[in-house]
Design a protein around this motif. Structure first.
Motif, PDB file in Angstrom:
ATOM      1  N   MET A 109      37.884  46.488  62.072  1.00 26.64           N
ATOM      2  CA  MET A 109      38.084  45.468  61.051  1.00 26.64           C
ATOM      3  C   MET A 109      38.800  46.089  59.854  1.00 26.64           C
ATOM      4  O   MET A 109      38.454  47.160  59.383  1.00 26.64           O
ATOM      5  N   ASN A 164      39.519  44.373  53.563  1.00 33.43           N
ATOM      6  CA  ASN A 164      40.028  43.229  52.800  1.00 33.43           C
ATOM      7  C   ASN A 164      39.636  43.308  51.333  1.00 33.43           C
ATOM      8  O   ASN A 164      39.688  42.311  50.627  1.00 33.43           O
ATOM      9  N   SER A 204      37.495  37.347  51.254  1.00 32.43           N
ATOM     10  CA  SER A 204      37.560  36.643  52.532  1.00 32.43           C
ATOM     11  C   SER A 204      39.023  36.557  52.976  1.00 32.43           C
ATOM     12  O   SER A 204      39.949  36.805  52.200  1.00 32.43           O
ATOM     13  N   ASP A 205      39.223  36.185  54.229  1.00 28.45           N
ATOM     14  CA  ASP A 205      40.590  36.090  54.752  1.00 28.45           C
ATOM     15  C   ASP A 205      41.395  35.019  54.026  1.00 28.45           C
ATOM     16  O   ASP A 205      42.586  35.196  53.770  1.00 28.45           O
ATOM     17  N   LEU A 260      42.426  36.413  50.618  1.00 27.50           N
ATOM     18  CA  LEU A 260      43.454  37.427  50.787  1.00 27.50           C
ATOM     19  C   LEU A 260      44.805  36.803  51.123  1.00 27.50           C
ATOM     20  O   LEU A 260      45.840  37.207  50.583  1.00 27.50           O
ATOM     21  N   ASN A 261      44.803  35.782  51.975  1.00 27.99           N
ATOM     22  CA  ASN A 261      46.052  35.080  52.301  1.00 27.99           C
ATOM     23  C   ASN A 261      46.621  34.371  51.073  1.00 27.99           C
ATOM     24  O   ASN A 261      47.833  34.331  50.878  1.00 27.99           O
ATOM     25  N   LYS A 279      48.245  36.995  48.876  1.00 32.33           N
ATOM     26  CA  LYS A 279      49.524  37.422  49.455  1.00 32.33           C
ATOM     27  C   LYS A 279      50.591  36.352  49.279  1.00 32.33           C
ATOM     28  O   LYS A 279      51.751  36.659  48.996  1.00 32.33           O
TER      29      LYS A 279
END
Length: 116
Positions: free
Chosen positions: A1, A4, A8-9, A12-13, A16
């Motif tokens: 993994m 991060n 959380s994903d 993070l997205n 970005k």
């Protein structure tokens, strides 16, 4: 993994995406700024609509200002109360110092402001 950074994903997205959007806007600005023919008629600067809106808002803010309870209390507590408090503190300190000087408790050489 993968690491991060405690995010959380989805977060993070989002970060970005925002970073890529900032980078794209910066590239576009630099492209327009360094184009010698694009902005020659505008005195060499890139016309920014957001900056123009902000400057227009700052110029016309007094035309749209309305006095209400919130703005009145803000003005009172930000301007009147600190001035009155500071003046009272200075007056009390000077009165006490003058009383000590007149009664002889404060010697001349111990005074802060003296002639010699």
């Amino acid at each position: 993994m993968a690491n991060n950074y405690g995010l959380s994903d989805a977060e993070l997205n989002l970060i970005k995406t925002q970073a890529s959007r900032r980078a794209e806007m910066r590239r576009e600005f630099l492209k327009q700024r360094t184009n010698p023919w694009k902005n020659a008629s505008e005195a060499g600067y890139v016309f920014d609509t957001a900056l123009q809106r902000f400057l227009s808002m700052k110029v016309t803010q007094f035309e749209y200002f309305t006095v209400n309870k919130r703005t009145s209390l803000f003005g009172f507590f930000v301007i009147v109360v600190p001035m009155f408090t500071f003046g009272t503190l200075i007056w009390n300190e000077r009165t006490q110092r003058e009383q000590k000087i007149r009664s002889g408790e404060l010697r001349y050489k111990d005074r802060l402001f003296k002639l010699a």
